[in-house]
Design an enzyme around this catalytic site. Structure first.
Site, PDB file in Angstrom:
ATOM      1  N   LYS A   1     -66.274-103.950 -38.786  1.00  0.00           N
ATOM      2  CA  LYS A   1     -65.398-103.260 -37.843  1.00  0.00           C
ATOM      3  C   LYS A   1     -64.578-102.244 -38.621  1.00  0.00           C
ATOM      4  O   LYS A   1     -63.870-102.600 -39.566  1.00  0.00           O
ATOM      5  CB  LYS A   1     -64.491-104.281 -37.154  1.00  0.00           C
ATOM      6  CG  LYS A   1     -63.477-103.642 -36.214  1.00  0.00           C
ATOM      7  CD  LYS A   1     -62.684-104.695 -35.458  1.00  0.00           C
ATOM      8  CE  LYS A   1     -61.591-104.062 -34.626  1.00  0.00           C
ATOM      9  NZ  LYS A   1     -60.785-105.069 -33.924  1.00  0.00           N
TER      10      LYS A   1
ATOM     11  N   LYS B   1     -69.022-102.179 -35.155  1.00  0.00           N
ATOM     12  CA  LYS B   1     -68.063-101.604 -34.213  1.00  0.00           C
ATOM     13  C   LYS B   1     -67.234-100.544 -34.906  1.00  0.00           C
ATOM     14  O   LYS B   1     -66.755-100.809 -36.001  1.00  0.00           O
ATOM     15  CB  LYS B   1     -67.167-102.732 -33.701  1.00  0.00           C
ATOM     16  CG  LYS B   1     -66.031-102.271 -32.823  1.00  0.00           C
ATOM     17  CD  LYS B   1     -65.115-103.415 -32.522  1.00  0.00           C
ATOM     18  CE  LYS B   1     -63.925-102.860 -31.759  1.00  0.00           C
ATOM     19  NZ  LYS B   1     -62.900-103.829 -31.543  1.00  0.00           N
TER      20      LYS B   1
HETATM   21  C1  PBG Z   1     -58.518-106.411 -31.387  1.00  0.00           C
HETATM   22  C2  PBG Z   1     -59.570-105.521 -30.862  1.00  0.00           C
HETATM   23  C3  PBG Z   1     -59.571-104.136 -30.748  1.00  0.00           C
HETATM   24  C4  PBG Z   1     -60.723-103.795 -30.072  1.00  0.00           C
HETATM   25  C5  PBG Z   1     -61.406-104.970 -29.826  1.00  0.00           C
HETATM   26  N1  PBG Z   1     -60.691-106.019 -30.343  1.00  0.00           N
HETATM   27  C6  PBG Z   1     -58.551-103.140 -31.086  1.00  0.00           C
HETATM   28  C7  PBG Z   1     -58.176-102.853 -32.460  1.00  0.00           C
HETATM   29  O1  PBG Z   1     -58.759-103.311 -33.435  1.00  0.00           O
HETATM   30  O2  PBG Z   1     -57.182-102.119 -32.550  1.00  0.00           O
HETATM   31  C8  PBG Z   1     -61.107-102.411 -29.674  1.00  0.00           C
HETATM   32  C9  PBG Z   1     -62.043-102.313 -28.530  1.00  0.00           C
HETATM   33  C10 PBG Z   1     -62.138-100.979 -27.922  1.00  0.00           C
HETATM   34  O3  PBG Z   1     -61.604 -99.970 -28.411  1.00  0.00           O
HETATM   35  O4  PBG Z   1     -62.786-100.900 -26.867  1.00  0.00           O
HETATM   36  N2  PBG Z   1     -58.425-106.533 -32.740  1.00  0.00           N
END
Ligand code: PBG
Length: 325
Positions: free
Chosen positions: A195, A248
């Site tokens: 991520k 992601k």
């Molecule tokens: C929480 C999380 C996030 C997303 C999914 N889980 C946000 C982040 O890391 O700030 C983002 C999902 C999206 O943008 O659709 N940690």
């Protein structure tokens, strides 16, 4: 000359040789669950996406059942936030309530879909970081038991799968151990393995009210310049016992998806995140692009790159448009 055009001559031939299709059984729809009663409010930066209170989720359940997609990924917006994100591991928290709502609903209608609980602290902490803070940085090891407790709360409330998204080192293993210890050894864990620290999460942070109040997430989410390091993250989640790996965001990271596909035997997910959705919606609202065709091309690209599962806010629209054709 090679006559590659021979097989493109008409629609029938093109269908016959098509290599990829979007499997709707591999689509997961993200859902924002908020506190309160009777709430259904549109997220301003994500047209067509709503925050629902648990009692209003019947509408979502019907739509997901009708579409026949894999299921939903749940995110919670709690009434109160604190330093330690206690709403994330509260058995009466918003996500556990939503899970119990869906379980009851399934009992009544005799049908079901997958309930995946996102496991993170950022929606629940007053500072908006994904773990507890110590001297201004997220304390990795002190955050692990809180993630494990959140996963256990979700499991007890009826989740089919948990998905830790905070990029804490060791979080998959910590959750796996806690689940196993409590009789949930059959509950799968999907790691948000690679991520990246991304500007594409902007609209999500509006939706979940989860933007960090100070600093950013670069000390835990990945640097988007690094593809090899992404493979180390994927390997590490696999070793920790993840059942499914994820990359992601999606659009800018299909090189990572393709490399991961070649490397692991585990199922692979991509998360087509909020900013990727909002860009399509904004351009479509201007009449600058053909939304239906763009969405089909984007989702097909994910499967072609090697994803088995696509988490996307377009899921319900996509299935509806395909069925209208
Ligand atoms: C929480 C999380 C996030 C997303 C999914 N889980 C946000 C982040 O890391 O700030 C983002 C999902 C999206 O943008 O659709 N940690």
């Amino acid at each position: 000359m090679q006559r590659l055009r021979r097989l493109r001559k008409n629609a029938l031939l093109r269908e016959t040789v098509a290599e990829t299709s979007v499997r709707k059984e591999g689509l997961v729809y993200p859902v924002f669950v908020t506190f309160g009663k009777g709430v259904k409010e549109e997220v301003p930066s994500m047209p067509g996406v709503f925050r629902y209170s648990a009692d209003r989720l019947g509408e979502v359940a019907d739509a997901v059942l009708k579409a026949g997609i894999a299921g939903v990924m749940l995110f919670g917006i709690p009434a109160h936030k604190d330093e330690r994100g206690s709403g994330a591991y509260d058995n009466e928290g918003v996500v556990p309530q939503a899970l119990r709502f869906f379980r009851d609903y399934f009992k009544k209608c005799g049908k079901s879909f997958l309930l995946i609980a996102d496991i993170c602290l950022c929606e629940y902490t007053s500072h908006g970081h994904c773990g507890v803070l110590r001297e201004g940085d997220v304390d990795n090891d002190a955050s692990l038991p809180l993630h494990a407790a959140a996963a256990l709360a979700a499991a007890r409330a009826g989740a089919d799968m948990v998905a830790p998204s905070s990029m804490m080192d060791g979080v998959v293993e910590a959750i796996r151990k806690e689940l196993d210890k409590n009789g949930f050894e059959s509950l799968p864990v999907m790691g948000y393995s690679a991520k990246f620290a991304s500007a594409f999460y902007g609209p999500f942070r509006d939706a979940a009210d989860s933007a960090p109040q100070c600093g950013d997430r670069k000390s835990y989410q990945m640097d988007f310049r690094n593809g090899r390091e992404a493979l180390r993250e994927l390997d590490s989640d696999e070793r920790e016992g993840a059942d499914i790996l994820m990359v992601k965001p999606a659009l800018c990271y299909l090189d990572v998806v393709a490399a991961a596909r070649a490397r692991t035997l585990l199922p692979l997910a991509v998360y087509n995140v909020s900013g990727e959705y909002s860009m399509v919606k904004a351009a479509a609202a201007q009449g600058w692009i053909d939304e239906k065709r763009i969405v089909r091309e984007i989702l097909t690209g994910f499967f072609r790159a090697g994803a088995d599962i696509v988490i996307t806010y377009h899921a319900l629209d996509f299935v509806r448009w395909e069925e209208e054709k």
